[in-house]
Design a protein around this motif. Structure first.
Motif, PDB file in Angstrom:
ATOM      1  N   ASP A 121       0.792  -1.238   0.000  1.00 41.45           N
ATOM      2  CA  ASP A 121       0.000   0.000   0.000  1.00 41.45           C
ATOM      3  C   ASP A 121       0.820   1.280   0.000  1.00 41.45           C
ATOM      4  OD1 ASP A 121      -1.224  -2.319   1.045  1.00 41.45           O
ATOM      5  OD2 ASP A 121      -2.824  -1.172   1.986  1.00 41.45           O
ATOM      6  N   LEU A 122       1.868   1.329   0.810  1.00 42.51           N
ATOM      7  CA  LEU A 122       2.576   2.594   0.982  1.00 42.51           C
ATOM      8  C   LEU A 122       3.667   2.815  -0.064  1.00 42.51           C
ATOM      9  CD1 LEU A 122       2.783   2.637   4.885  1.00 42.51           C
ATOM     10  CD2 LEU A 122       1.311   4.034   3.430  1.00 42.51           C
ATOM     11  N   GLY A 123       3.781   1.887  -1.002  1.00 46.75           N
ATOM     12  CA  GLY A 123       4.822   2.007  -2.016  1.00 46.75           C
ATOM     13  C   GLY A 123       4.842   3.352  -2.709  1.00 46.75           C
ATOM     14  N   PRO A 124       3.726   3.759  -3.325  1.00 45.70           N
ATOM     15  CA  PRO A 124       3.742   5.024  -4.073  1.00 45.70           C
ATOM     16  C   PRO A 124       4.139   6.212  -3.198  1.00 45.70           C
ATOM     17  CG  PRO A 124       1.738   3.765  -4.538  1.00 45.70           C
ATOM     18  CD  PRO A 124       2.442   3.049  -3.432  1.00 45.70           C
ATOM     19  N   GLU A 125       3.679   6.186  -1.958  1.00 47.73           N
ATOM     20  CA  GLU A 125       3.982   7.294  -1.043  1.00 47.73           C
ATOM     21  C   GLU A 125       5.493   7.478  -0.870  1.00 47.73           C
ATOM     22  OE1 GLU A 125       2.908  10.353   0.424  1.00 47.73           O
ATOM     23  OE2 GLU A 125       1.128   9.067   0.360  1.00 47.73           O
ATOM     24  N   PHE A 126       6.216   6.357  -0.812  1.00 52.16           N
ATOM     25  CA  PHE A 126       7.650   6.480  -0.560  1.00 52.16           C
ATOM     26  C   PHE A 126       8.465   6.590  -1.844  1.00 52.16           C
ATOM     27  CE2 PHE A 126       6.138   4.661   3.507  1.00 52.16           C
ATOM     28  CZ  PHE A 126       6.568   5.684   4.324  1.00 52.16           C
ATOM     29  N   THR A 127       8.021   5.924  -2.890  1.00 53.98           N
ATOM     30  CA  THR A 127       8.783   6.029  -4.135  1.00 53.98           C
ATOM     31  C   THR A 127       8.713   7.441  -4.689  1.00 53.98           C
ATOM     32  OG1 THR A 127       6.863   5.130  -5.304  1.00 53.98           O
ATOM     33  CG2 THR A 127       8.629   3.604  -4.769  1.00 53.98           C
ATOM     34  N   ARG A 128       7.553   8.074  -4.589  1.00 48.93           N
ATOM     35  CA  ARG A 128       7.455   9.434  -5.112  1.00 48.93           C
ATOM     36  C   ARG A 128       8.353  10.398  -4.338  1.00 48.93           C
ATOM     37  NH1 ARG A 128       1.444  11.044  -3.565  1.00 48.93           N
ATOM     38  NH2 ARG A 128       1.287  11.155  -5.837  1.00 48.93           N
ATOM     39  N   ARG A 129       8.719  10.023  -3.118  1.00 48.66           N
ATOM     40  CA  ARG A 129       9.656  10.854  -2.349  1.00 48.66           C
ATOM     41  C   ARG A 129      11.109  10.539  -2.710  1.00 48.66           C
ATOM     42  NH1 ARG A 129       6.935  11.920   3.468  1.00 48.66           N
ATOM     43  NH2 ARG A 129       4.803  12.001   2.720  1.00 48.66           N
ATOM     44  N   GLY A 130      11.287   9.589  -3.637  1.00 51.57           N
ATOM     45  CA  GLY A 130      12.631   9.308  -4.105  1.00 51.57           C
ATOM     46  C   GLY A 130      13.322   8.165  -3.396  1.00 51.57           C
ATOM     47  N   TYR A 131      12.575   7.352  -2.668  1.00 51.42           N
ATOM     48  CA  TYR A 131      13.175   6.218  -1.968  1.00 51.42           C
ATOM     49  C   TYR A 131      12.875   4.910  -2.696  1.00 51.42           C
ATOM     50  CZ  TYR A 131      14.131   9.394   1.844  1.00 51.42           C
ATOM     51  OH  TYR A 131      14.610  10.438   2.590  1.00 51.42           O
ATOM     52  N   THR A 132      13.711   3.923  -2.465  1.00 49.69           N
ATOM     53  CA  THR A 132      13.487   2.587  -3.019  1.00 49.69           C
ATOM     54  C   THR A 132      12.565   1.817  -2.081  1.00 49.69           C
ATOM     55  OG1 THR A 132      15.673   2.596  -4.000  1.00 49.69           O
ATOM     56  CG2 THR A 132      14.611   0.444  -3.707  1.00 49.69           C
ATOM     57  N   PHE A 133      11.431   1.401  -2.612  1.00 51.30           N
ATOM     58  CA  PHE A 133      10.451   0.667  -1.826  1.00 51.30           C
ATOM     59  C   PHE A 133      10.381  -0.766  -2.338  1.00 51.30           C
ATOM     60  CE2 PHE A 133       6.211  -1.051  -1.162  1.00 51.30           C
ATOM     61  CZ  PHE A 133       5.934  -0.717   0.147  1.00 51.30           C
ATOM     62  N   VAL A 134      10.460  -1.710  -1.430  1.00 55.15           N
ATOM     63  CA  VAL A 134      10.401  -3.114  -1.828  1.00 55.15           C
ATOM     64  C   VAL A 134       9.242  -3.790  -1.092  1.00 55.15           C
ATOM     65  CG1 VAL A 134      11.633  -5.316  -1.830  1.00 55.15           C
ATOM     66  CG2 VAL A 134      12.887  -3.194  -2.211  1.00 55.15           C
ATOM     67  N   HIS A 135       8.393  -4.434  -1.839  1.00 52.81           N
ATOM     68  CA  HIS A 135       7.288  -5.167  -1.236  1.00 52.81           C
ATOM     69  C   HIS A 135       7.686  -6.625  -1.051  1.00 52.81           C
ATOM     70  CE1 HIS A 135       3.109  -7.167  -1.736  1.00 52.81           C
ATOM     71  NE2 HIS A 135       3.380  -6.963  -0.464  1.00 52.81           N
ATOM     72  N   GLU A 136       7.702  -7.085   0.182  1.00 53.45           N
ATOM     73  CA  GLU A 136       8.033  -8.489   0.464  1.00 53.45           C
ATOM     74  C   GLU A 136       6.860  -9.115   1.203  1.00 53.45           C
ATOM     75  OE1 GLU A 136      10.226 -10.155  -0.779  1.00 53.45           O
ATOM     76  OE2 GLU A 136      12.061  -9.001  -1.111  1.00 53.45           O
ATOM     77  N   PRO A 137       5.912  -9.664   0.480  1.00 56.52           N
ATOM     78  CA  PRO A 137       4.726 -10.239   1.132  1.00 56.52           C
ATOM     79  C   PRO A 137       5.074 -11.523   1.869  1.00 56.52           C
ATOM     80  CG  PRO A 137       4.693 -10.698  -1.219  1.00 56.52           C
ATOM     81  CD  PRO A 137       5.904  -9.849  -0.982  1.00 56.52           C
ATOM     82  N   ILE A 138       4.332 -11.805   2.914  1.00 57.15           N
ATOM     83  CA  ILE A 138       4.583 -13.018   3.687  1.00 57.15           C
ATOM     84  C   ILE A 138       4.008 -14.229   2.953  1.00 57.15           C
ATOM     85  CG2 ILE A 138       3.997 -14.205   5.847  1.00 57.15           C
ATOM     86  CD1 ILE A 138       4.218 -11.435   7.210  1.00 57.15           C
ATOM     87  N   ALA A 139       2.801 -14.082   2.470  1.00 54.77           N
ATOM     88  CA  ALA A 139       2.203 -15.111   1.608  1.00 54.77           C
ATOM     89  C   ALA A 139       2.335 -16.499   2.209  1.00 54.77           C
ATOM     90  CB  ALA A 139       2.844 -15.055   0.212  1.00 54.77           C
ATOM     91  N   GLY A 140       2.066 -16.591   3.503  1.00 55.43           N
ATOM     92  CA  GLY A 140       2.034 -17.910   4.122  1.00 55.43           C
ATOM     93  C   GLY A 140       3.386 -18.486   4.477  1.00 55.43           C
ATOM     94  N   ASN A 141       4.457 -17.804   4.100  1.00 54.22           N
ATOM     95  CA  ASN A 141       5.783 -18.359   4.393  1.00 54.22           C
ATOM     96  C   ASN A 141       6.683 -17.261   4.951  1.00 54.22           C
ATOM     97  OD1 ASN A 141       8.248 -19.588   4.519  1.00 54.22           O
ATOM     98  ND2 ASN A 141       7.978 -20.709   2.577  1.00 54.22           N
ATOM     99  N   ARG A 177       6.815   0.947  12.849  1.00 54.77           N
ATOM    100  CA  ARG A 177       5.499   0.314  12.946  1.00 54.77           C
ATOM    101  C   ARG A 177       5.385  -0.856  11.962  1.00 54.77           C
ATOM    102  NH1 ARG A 177       1.384   2.848  15.688  1.00 54.77           N
ATOM    103  NH2 ARG A 177       0.475   0.798  15.460  1.00 54.77           N
ATOM    104  N   TYR A 178       6.409  -1.719  11.979  1.00 52.45           N
ATOM    105  CA  TYR A 178       6.358  -2.983  11.229  1.00 52.45           C
ATOM    106  C   TYR A 178       5.624  -3.972  12.112  1.00 52.45           C
ATOM    107  CZ  TYR A 178       8.026  -7.076   8.574  1.00 52.45           C
ATOM    108  OH  TYR A 178       8.115  -8.227   7.816  1.00 52.45           O
ATOM    109  N   MET A 179       4.456  -4.430  11.645  1.00 49.98           N
ATOM    110  CA  MET A 179       3.539  -5.142  12.528  1.00 49.98           C
ATOM    111  C   MET A 179       3.745  -6.656  12.509  1.00 49.98           C
ATOM    112  SD  MET A 179       2.255  -2.479  13.794  1.00 49.98           S
ATOM    113  CE  MET A 179       0.764  -2.870  14.729  1.00 49.98           C
ATOM    114  N   GLN A 180       4.972  -7.103  12.265  1.00 49.22           N
ATOM    115  CA  GLN A 180       5.287  -8.520  12.314  1.00 49.22           C
ATOM    116  C   GLN A 180       6.305  -8.780  13.416  1.00 49.22           C
ATOM    117  OE1 GLN A 180       3.993 -11.065  10.443  1.00 49.22           O
ATOM    118  NE2 GLN A 180       2.518  -9.495   9.802  1.00 49.22           N
ATOM    119  N   ILE A 181       6.187  -9.931  14.064  1.00 48.01           N
ATOM    120  CA  ILE A 181       7.183 -10.326  15.054  1.00 48.01           C
ATOM    121  C   ILE A 181       8.325 -11.016  14.319  1.00 48.01           C
ATOM    122  CG2 ILE A 181       7.606 -11.782  17.074  1.00 48.01           C
ATOM    123  CD1 ILE A 181       4.578 -11.373  17.726  1.00 48.01           C
ATOM    124  N   LEU A 182       9.531 -10.503  14.517  1.00 49.29           N
ATOM    125  CA  LEU A 182      10.687 -11.082  13.840  1.00 49.29           C
ATOM    126  C   LEU A 182      11.093 -12.385  14.529  1.00 49.29           C
ATOM    127  CD1 LEU A 182      12.833  -7.835  13.389  1.00 49.29           C
ATOM    128  CD2 LEU A 182      11.321  -8.927  11.712  1.00 49.29           C
TER     129      LEU A 182
END
Lengths: 282, 282, 282, 282
Positions: free
Chosen positions: C125-145, C169-174
């Protein structure tokens, strides 16, 4: 318009017996369901203030007419607004980006419910920073003629139908003509705990004075510099260890939070300015 | 004198390379065990400040002589004190009891390690309150002759060998002659966030101004009223709901805490005043 | 490399007499000019901590070698870094944008001196918000694994030579494997005053409990959820008027400020973590 | 009884349309002049809360009867009290004097408008301190039989017609029988930011955990230890420099202020406890 919309009534006027009863009776008669109500009596000035929030009911157009008629009959100043009819905010900045960025981040995340049709600066530097975020940035240089620059800014604000002007570290003093165009509708952030350290370079003043706290103050702009009604203030601790640069850094966090608080309260019709002061129904 | 006693050295002077090394080398050579050390460099003024706390060792008399000699050789201002050699505090009050009561409660519970040989007031009212607590209360009325009153107070303070004068809401302005007798040894509590609202009736000033925070400031007294070096400050939130009386009530809590903090820091040799400012090693 | 660059030495180890003298002597011998020095003794644990900041001198390469040799000889843990050799920060986010936006705004305005080569999210979701600011955004979905997702994230962080991971605010437990890859180099923001309200939905917990303050806590991530060494904490007032949504809004300001403070302290080598705690030389 | 006396009405019950109108209409009809009014709606629980303060009018006895009748007719829980009819407060202490001293100082200076007929302690130590201030001190030792001791305390409190019990660092856990005798009329001060560090030695717990803030919590006592409805909370900054003793010292200031705030709010009928929470109309 469904009941998830909220409307706000604000009332101000000389206190008199029965005013609370009259207002609550009026709302009850119209079937309105008070969700929040807050009131204040300035006993010295004999002034009564009230803010009431209620969900917009079915058949709002008719109710609005009745309600307005009833409020008129109270013989007090009043306002009525549906909050989802968003205010339009014009942001003025200079070279310090942090307050402007913060306001816009809050706008983007929905924390500040408003439109931001235009950002105007007397310097071109921050243009790319804001345009890349999708905002309209306008550079209005002073170029030796401030009256003319202000005229152009006012024209643009009018064209954009701006309701509220936010000075997000705009480092120019507005003329009284500009101020008069937006009475109690220009919010400034001053980087000190006013009335301490009014005027230029407040952090440097604070450093010289050796204070143990630095502050920030958001206020409506009036003709008297740094004298307008105060909306919100914050302070943070400093010590002998803090240089002017450290104070500036610590102060930036205050400026962000205190300015955003004032803007949010304005957008939600929580502020009533009177004389040199404000009532802020949080 | 056993090792549960703590000694404090304070050093101030123009910064120069090797000063830290010289001081720590001196202490190490004398077998002293640094428990706390804090230092500060005012880069603008090129001034170095240091506070070192260490347990008093066996054979302290000899060590003290050696240490003093070593400190003298540094060519800097310095002080050396064993904290258990308690300072003698004279408290001046008028009609507001809360700060005086608070200081004495902290004295009684051991929070403030000092002697309090005398409490002096220009009003007789609070006498019974303090005498019943076991303190010596002296009434020194002004009776139209303030110079004479101050002379009597100074005589009494001298007689009691007072090291520190605490103005616990003493509502008189001291003359420069009085101030000169105790340079950086008179602590006042001003009931505002200085430099805002200097002078009389600060809470009333704050109320009129419509500020959203009220403060308190403890400072050393200098000839310039409310301009002495600030030691500690605190603020608390107020809103449009707060009357002057509410501000006074909220302010009293600040005054208690901020004054006590300043007195404690002074008693523990934590403060170095210089120019209009202080270094406070907390 | 000119003298506007600053270097920082941090030292930790069992306390022993003369350690301060040894360190300051070493720096003096090398002609280094201490600008800030701060030290701490944990008397219970008998551990000594020191942070020293000095301008990088002429002939730094030679001095660095000598200094490192000298520090090695102390027999203590130590670090040495020139602050202008910027750390590389990887930011992990989920769907809440405010902390990430705030960190990046501070990066852009120079408040946080670091590189931010990559922003990774388990949501797009937040990809466009950060890429337009000039940052590299990478989406890494969990997808069950999740194990596989963490592997991909770790690979990317390694590829970008990331020194510090910020959970904005990364909402996953590492998993413990991930945590082990960056010991005391992962900073999280928890939206409560830990140890109160650890675990999920802290604002809802706080609302149910009826507390009068809500907080935020930044800490290094360890295997034990919400148990890592605390770096910074803040609180703000709430009342019965505040809904969960209000608490969240107030909390967001805390989260921004408390996370940024922790990141800044880490970037400036101000933190020494030991056991379950931190020393933070502000 | 003249108009300088203030009366307070509190109302609690299920929310329903028109309740505000009904109450304000009732007061208007009786010629009462609302000076302060505050209301709250707990939307989740559908509960309405209101506090109204007004000057006691001429012919109060008749008005009181009418008002009570009108309030009864609302079908809600309510209370009515003239504030100058002072509550009677029993103070329980152990060996820490600071909270008890502070409460009594505020009593003596008129900050807390109440009667304090008795101070009871399970230790004799502080007796002289309080008797010399003019208070009745009763030593009730536990001596192996706590049930018997509580019975004696309850008897004394009853004899003194005590309305409110203040645990000013009373270091005993009250049995449920004792608690049941004074529902929502026993105020305790816990020296941590609850729910963090419930139970014994909270400052030691906080030190071990390495938190950066310590707190204090005043709450009504219920059967569940440290779980009663919270009235007020405060925090203050600590750092790695602070020992347990330092935390205790800083915490004492919080304890004083937070306990006094709770007691003042109770004395002025500002608190409505419901379930595990409180509404506090400041």
């Amino acid at each position: 318009m469904t009941s998830t919309h909220r409307a706000v009534v604000r009332i101000t006027g000389p206190d008199r017996p029965g005013i609370v009863s009259d207002v609550s009776g009026l709302l009850f008669k119209l079937g309105l369901n008070i969700h929040h109500a807050d009131q204040h009596l300035d006993a010295e000035a004999n002034l009564f203030f009230q803010r009431i929030e209620f969900p917009v009911p079915e058949g709002w157009e008719r109710v609005r007419t009745e309600l307005t008629k009833g409020l008129d009959a109270l013989g007090m100043q009043h306002s009525l607004r549906v909050l989802s009819e968003r205010l339009r905010v014009g942001v003025l900045i200079s070279k310090h980006a942090h307050c402007g960025m913060d306001i816009l981040d809050r706008h983007r995340t929905g924390e500040l419910q408003c439109e931001v049709p235009v950002i105007i600066s007397n310097h071109p530097d921050l243009g790319p920073e804001f345009t890349r975020r999708g905002y309209t940035f306008v550079h209005e240089p002073i170029a030796g003629n401030k009256a003319e620059q202000e005229r152009r800014i006012l024209a643009r604000l009018a064209e954009e139908r701006v309701d509220l002007v936010v000075l997000a570290r705009y480092m120019q003093i507005l003329t009284s003509g500009f101020v008069a165009a937006y009475p109690n509708r220009i919010i400034n952030i001053h980087h000190s705990f006013l009335p301490a350290f009014a005027g230029a370079e407040p952090y440097r003043q604070a450093f010289r004075k050796g204070v143990k706290l630095v502050g920030a103050t958001s206020h409506y702009v009036t003709e008297q510099l740094d004298e307008g009604p105060i909306i919100a203030q914050g302070v943070t601790r400093v010590s002998h260890r803090d240089t002017v640069a450290d104070m500036e850094r610590k102060g930036r966090d205050l400026e962000r939070v205190v300015l955003a608080e004032a803007v949010r309260c304005h957008l939600e019709d929580r502020i009533i300015a009177y004389g040199h002061k404000t009532v802020v129904f949080e």
